[in-house]
Design an enzyme around this catalytic site. Structure first.
Site, PDB file in Angstrom:
ATOM      1  N   LYS A 262       2.422  -3.407   7.221  1.00  0.00           N
ATOM      2  CA  LYS A 262       2.545  -3.449   5.900  1.00  0.00           C
ATOM      3  C   LYS A 262       4.141  -3.026   5.332  1.00  0.00           C
ATOM      4  CE  LYS A 262       0.162  -4.523   3.023  1.00  0.00           C
ATOM      5  NZ  LYS A 262      -0.157  -5.796   2.312  1.00  0.00           N
TER       6      LYS A 262
ATOM      7  N   TYR B  90      -1.438  -0.431  10.905  1.00  0.00           N
ATOM      8  CA  TYR B  90      -1.845  -0.944   9.719  1.00  0.00           C
ATOM      9  C   TYR B  90      -0.685  -0.811   8.795  1.00  0.00           C
ATOM     10  CZ  TYR B  90      -3.143  -1.722   4.828  1.00  0.00           C
ATOM     11  OH  TYR B  90      -3.319  -1.858   3.282  1.00  0.00           O
TER      12      TYR B  90
ATOM     13  N   THR C 258       0.788  -1.072  -0.045  1.00  0.00           N
ATOM     14  CA  THR C 258      -0.024   0.188   0.010  1.00  0.00           C
ATOM     15  C   THR C 258       0.869   1.279  -0.061  1.00  0.00           C
ATOM     16  OG1 THR C 258      -1.449   1.406   1.554  1.00  0.00           O
ATOM     17  CG2 THR C 258      -0.055  -0.300   2.588  1.00  0.00           C
ATOM     18  N   ASP C 259       0.256   2.251  -0.556  1.00  0.00           N
ATOM     19  CA  ASP C 259       0.947   3.529  -0.318  1.00  0.00           C
ATOM     20  C   ASP C 259       1.034   4.190   1.056  1.00  0.00           C
ATOM     21  OD1 ASP C 259      -1.612   4.351  -0.042  1.00  0.00           O
ATOM     22  OD2 ASP C 259      -1.617   6.127  -1.629  1.00  0.00           O
ATOM     23  N   GLU C 260       0.309   3.510   1.952  1.00  0.00           N
ATOM     24  CA  GLU C 260       0.354   3.936   3.387  1.00  0.00           C
ATOM     25  C   GLU C 260       1.508   3.964   4.124  1.00  0.00           C
ATOM     26  OE1 GLU C 260      -3.553   3.342   5.406  1.00  0.00           O
ATOM     27  OE2 GLU C 260      -4.313   3.160   3.498  1.00  0.00           O
TER      28      GLU C 260
HETATM   29  P1  NAD Z   1      -9.460  -7.402   2.416  1.00  0.00           P
HETATM   30  O1  NAD Z   1      -9.544  -7.049   3.769  1.00  0.00           O
HETATM   31  O2  NAD Z   1     -10.735  -7.112   1.552  1.00  0.00           O
HETATM   32  O3  NAD Z   1      -9.160  -9.052   2.020  1.00  0.00           O
HETATM   33  C1  NAD Z   1      -7.983  -9.696   2.781  1.00  0.00           C
HETATM   34  C2  NAD Z   1      -8.182 -10.955   2.350  1.00  0.00           C
HETATM   35  O4  NAD Z   1      -7.011 -11.633   3.018  1.00  0.00           O
HETATM   36  C3  NAD Z   1      -9.550 -11.689   2.852  1.00  0.00           C
HETATM   37  O5  NAD Z   1     -10.146 -12.478   2.044  1.00  0.00           O
HETATM   38  C4  NAD Z   1      -9.075 -12.491   4.271  1.00  0.00           C
HETATM   39  O6  NAD Z   1      -9.876 -13.520   4.548  1.00  0.00           O
HETATM   40  C5  NAD Z   1      -7.653 -12.887   3.944  1.00  0.00           C
HETATM   41  N1  NAD Z   1      -6.744 -13.213   4.956  1.00  0.00           N
HETATM   42  C6  NAD Z   1      -6.570 -12.258   6.235  1.00  0.00           C
HETATM   43  N2  NAD Z   1      -5.861 -12.879   6.962  1.00  0.00           N
HETATM   44  C7  NAD Z   1      -5.534 -14.085   6.423  1.00  0.00           C
HETATM   45  C8  NAD Z   1      -4.710 -15.091   7.067  1.00  0.00           C
HETATM   46  N3  NAD Z   1      -4.028 -14.984   8.221  1.00  0.00           N
HETATM   47  N4  NAD Z   1      -4.370 -16.090   6.312  1.00  0.00           N
HETATM   48  C9  NAD Z   1      -5.006 -16.265   4.960  1.00  0.00           C
HETATM   49  N5  NAD Z   1      -5.761 -15.248   4.615  1.00  0.00           N
HETATM   50  C10 NAD Z   1      -6.061 -14.267   5.280  1.00  0.00           C
HETATM   51  O7  NAD Z   1      -8.377  -6.585   1.796  1.00  0.00           O
HETATM   52  P2  NAD Z   1      -7.968  -5.827   0.386  1.00  0.00           P
HETATM   53  O8  NAD Z   1      -8.618  -4.440   0.563  1.00  0.00           O
HETATM   54  O9  NAD Z   1      -8.478  -6.751  -0.787  1.00  0.00           O
HETATM   55  O10 NAD Z   1      -6.423  -5.757   0.291  1.00  0.00           O
HETATM   56  C11 NAD Z   1      -5.858  -6.573  -0.236  1.00  0.00           C
HETATM   57  C12 NAD Z   1      -4.120  -6.448  -0.370  1.00  0.00           C
HETATM   58  O11 NAD Z   1      -4.021  -5.323  -0.902  1.00  0.00           O
HETATM   59  C13 NAD Z   1      -3.822  -6.090   1.070  1.00  0.00           C
HETATM   60  O12 NAD Z   1      -2.509  -6.655   1.287  1.00  0.00           O
HETATM   61  C14 NAD Z   1      -3.632  -4.607   1.461  1.00  0.00           C
HETATM   62  O13 NAD Z   1      -2.860  -4.199   2.376  1.00  0.00           O
HETATM   63  C15 NAD Z   1      -3.403  -4.200   0.000  1.00  0.00           C
HETATM   64  N6  NAD Z   1      -3.795  -2.829  -0.336  1.00  0.00           N
HETATM   65  C16 NAD Z   1      -5.082  -2.672  -0.064  1.00  0.00           C
HETATM   66  C17 NAD Z   1      -5.655  -1.439  -0.976  1.00  0.00           C
HETATM   67  C18 NAD Z   1      -7.150  -0.881  -0.546  1.00  0.00           C
HETATM   68  O14 NAD Z   1      -7.620  -0.095  -0.850  1.00  0.00           O
HETATM   69  N7  NAD Z   1      -7.851  -1.876  -0.234  1.00  0.00           N
HETATM   70  C19 NAD Z   1      -4.656  -0.388  -1.253  1.00  0.00           C
HETATM   71  C20 NAD Z   1      -3.617  -0.893  -1.502  1.00  0.00           C
HETATM   72  C21 NAD Z   1      -3.066  -2.236  -1.151  1.00  0.00           C
HETATM   73  P1  TYD Z   2     -10.785   4.148   4.316  1.00  0.00           P
HETATM   74  O1  TYD Z   2     -11.837   3.852   3.367  1.00  0.00           O
HETATM   75  O2  TYD Z   2     -10.766   3.343   5.581  1.00  0.00           O
HETATM   76  O3  TYD Z   2      -9.177   3.882   3.886  1.00  0.00           O
HETATM   77  P2  TYD Z   2      -7.894   4.486   4.239  1.00  0.00           P
HETATM   78  O4  TYD Z   2      -7.780   4.673   5.906  1.00  0.00           O
HETATM   79  O5  TYD Z   2      -6.945   3.218   4.177  1.00  0.00           O
HETATM   80  O6  TYD Z   2      -7.315   5.557   3.404  1.00  0.00           O
HETATM   81  O7  TYD Z   2     -10.982   5.726   4.565  1.00  0.00           O
HETATM   82  C1  TYD Z   2     -10.707   6.714   3.374  1.00  0.00           C
HETATM   83  C2  TYD Z   2     -10.528   8.093   4.031  1.00  0.00           C
HETATM   84  O8  TYD Z   2     -11.958   7.946   4.557  1.00  0.00           O
HETATM   85  C3  TYD Z   2      -9.582   8.106   5.257  1.00  0.00           C
HETATM   86  O9  TYD Z   2      -9.287   9.517   5.020  1.00  0.00           O
HETATM   87  C4  TYD Z   2     -10.743   8.145   6.300  1.00  0.00           C
HETATM   88  C5  TYD Z   2     -12.121   8.474   5.885  1.00  0.00           C
HETATM   89  N1  TYD Z   2     -13.290   8.021   6.512  1.00  0.00           N
HETATM   90  C6  TYD Z   2     -14.278   8.565   7.155  1.00  0.00           C
HETATM   91  O10 TYD Z   2     -14.249  10.056   6.954  1.00  0.00           O
HETATM   92  N2  TYD Z   2     -15.510   8.110   7.940  1.00  0.00           N
HETATM   93  C7  TYD Z   2     -15.448   6.628   7.602  1.00  0.00           C
HETATM   94  O11 TYD Z   2     -16.371   6.096   8.260  1.00  0.00           O
HETATM   95  C8  TYD Z   2     -14.385   5.924   7.293  1.00  0.00           C
HETATM   96  C9  TYD Z   2     -14.612   4.393   7.109  1.00  0.00           C
HETATM   97  C10 TYD Z   2     -13.463   6.659   6.686  1.00  0.00           C
END
Ligand code: NAD
Ligand code: TYD
Length: 350
Positions: free
Chosen positions: A160, A156, A131-133
């Site tokens: 990562k 988090y 992630t970019d975070e």
């Molecule tokens: P998500 O929370 O929707 O899905 C995570 C998946 O991992 C789930 O299916 C869960 O069951 C599985 N999982 C969790 N713990 C596990 C374990 N111990 N063993 C096996 N499986 C396990 O997450 P997402 O939003 O789809 O993100 C997927 C990846 O992409 C993550 O690594 C996250 O850091 C990265 N990412 C997410 C975003 C975003 O905006 N959602 C952006 C950049 C990077």
């Molecule tokens: P989120 O979807 O949790 O992603 P991330 O924290 O990984 O960026 O949140 C996106 C943005 O929205 C973040 O600045 C937090 C804000 N946010 C709210 O203002 N209210 C909410 O209920 C949630 C879940 C997020």
């Protein structure tokens, strides 16, 4: 490469990546390795679950022994690692769970991959999806590049960042062939309704308040999830070993502006009086350690691999809202917890 394991394939992004690979590469066997936490939902993959090149493996990446056994048994040529605890707010409540899954889980995968292939790495690849975070927060200007130093602010992003460092260290120390990508915020179908966009869509449908943290002047760079899946395909196949790629949408939005756009689209689609969804906005206590702004410079992946987002935010958001409106059953099963029973029903009835 013939056998690819995708971890976290039942989650939001993982399910789009699994579908993309299963459909595009019939010559590969795609193993979806997922332990099915609250965020894992096999219903996300109903349409491809009977494909001959797809297999689901229920396993926990924190279980060292099981993971080693699975790697020895299946001999995965490639790993695309997405399994993680992914929600910042949950990480503030329970940092240890994030350290276990995101750090130790990644280490178990690295060790199992190393044990299997360290005599001959040719044709093998470990892809860590991050992630970019990890870069921390930007001020009002500037962009994250691949050279930006890590400065994570939430449990988090710290977990990562740690896993990214371990992956890189295995490349340096053991010659493990890896690629890493750091992506901005994703949105799209199958997004668990605890994150901003799906939570607010669900709340608007149900006329519930929209809790905007702080003053809403936080900025995120949004990318449509299917464009992320395409980028992952590009990096996995054409990226250079020991390299990081930033992936982003060139699409910055202040939360409050995004929420207002969402409200107006929802009013239109639900045929409600204009302005009615906006009335649901409620400013609530801020998230501790809330990063002000994320924005990705995706020049490298664009120049080296020719990738760029294929849909505009307005198009992607409209498709996303339509998906949630057309899949009210999915949303209901997720919000009531019924989806948790799907795995059991599906596998006991086969
Ligand atoms: P998500 O929370 O929707 O899905 C995570 C998946 O991992 C789930 O299916 C869960 O069951 C599985 N999982 C969790 N713990 C596990 C374990 N111990 N063993 C096996 N499986 C396990 O997450 P997402 O939003 O789809 O993100 C997927 C990846 O992409 C993550 O690594 C996250 O850091 C990265 N990412 C997410 C975003 C975003 O905006 N959602 C952006 C950049 C990077
Ligand atoms: P989120 O979807 O949790 O992603 P991330 O924290 O990984 O960026 O949140 C996106 C943005 O929205 C973040 O600045 C937090 C804000 N946010 C709210 O203002 N209210 C909410 O209920 C949630 C879940 C997020």
């Amino acid at each position: 490469m013939k056998k690819i394991v995708i971890t976290g394939g039942a989650g939001f992004i993982g399910s789009h990546v699994v579908r993309h690979f299963v459909k595009k590469y019939p010559e590969y066997t795609i193993y979806n390795l997922d332990t099915l936490t609250y965020a894992g939902n096999l219903e996300n993959l109903k349409d491809i679950e009977n494909s001959s090149n797809y297999k689901f493996v229920k396993a926990d990446i924190t279980d060292e022994i099981v993971i080693k056994e699975l790697f020895q048994e299946y001999k995965f040529d490639g790993v695309i690692h997405l399994a993680a605890e992914s929600h910042v707010d949950r990480s503030i409540k329970d940092p240890l769970a994030f350290a276990k899954t995101n750090i130790l889980g990644t280490l178990n995968l690295l060790n199992s991959f190393k044990e299997l292939w360290s005599n001959d790495w040719s044709g093998k690849r470990f892809y860590h999806v991050s992630t970019d975070e990890v870069y921390g927060t930007l001020g009002n200007t500037g962009l994250f590049t691949e050279k930006t130093s890590y400065s994570p602010n939430s449990p988090y992003s710290a977990s990562k960042a740690s896993s990214d460092h371990f992956v890189r260290s295995y490349g340096e120390t053991y010659g493990l062939p890896y690629v890493i990508s750091n992506c901005s915020n994703n949105y799209g179908p199958n997004h668990f309704p605890e994150k901003l966009i799906p939570l607010f869509i669900n709340n608007i449908i149900n006329n519930k308040s929209l809790p905007v943290y702080g003053d809403g002047n936080y900025t995120r760079d949004w990318l449509y999830v299917k464009d992320h899946a395409i980028a992952i395909d590009e990096v996995f196949h054409n990226g250079t070993n020991e390299n990081t790629y930033n992936i982003g949408g060139f699409n910055e939005w202040k939360n409050i502006d995004l929420v207002k756009l969402l409200c107006s689209l929802m009013d239109e689609k639900l045929e409600r009086e204009s302005g009615s969804s906006e009335k649901l906005i409620t400013f609530v206590k801020d998230r501790p350690g809330h990063d002000l702004r994320y924005a990705i410079d995706a020049t490298k992946i664009n120049k080296e691999l020719g990738w760029k987002p294929s849909v505009t935010f307005e198009q992607g958001l409209s498709i996303t809202i339509d998906w949630y409106l057309e899949n009210s059953e999915w949303l209901e099963r997720v919000t009531t917890g019924d989806y948790l029973r799907y795995y059991q029903d599906f596998y006991t009835n086969r």
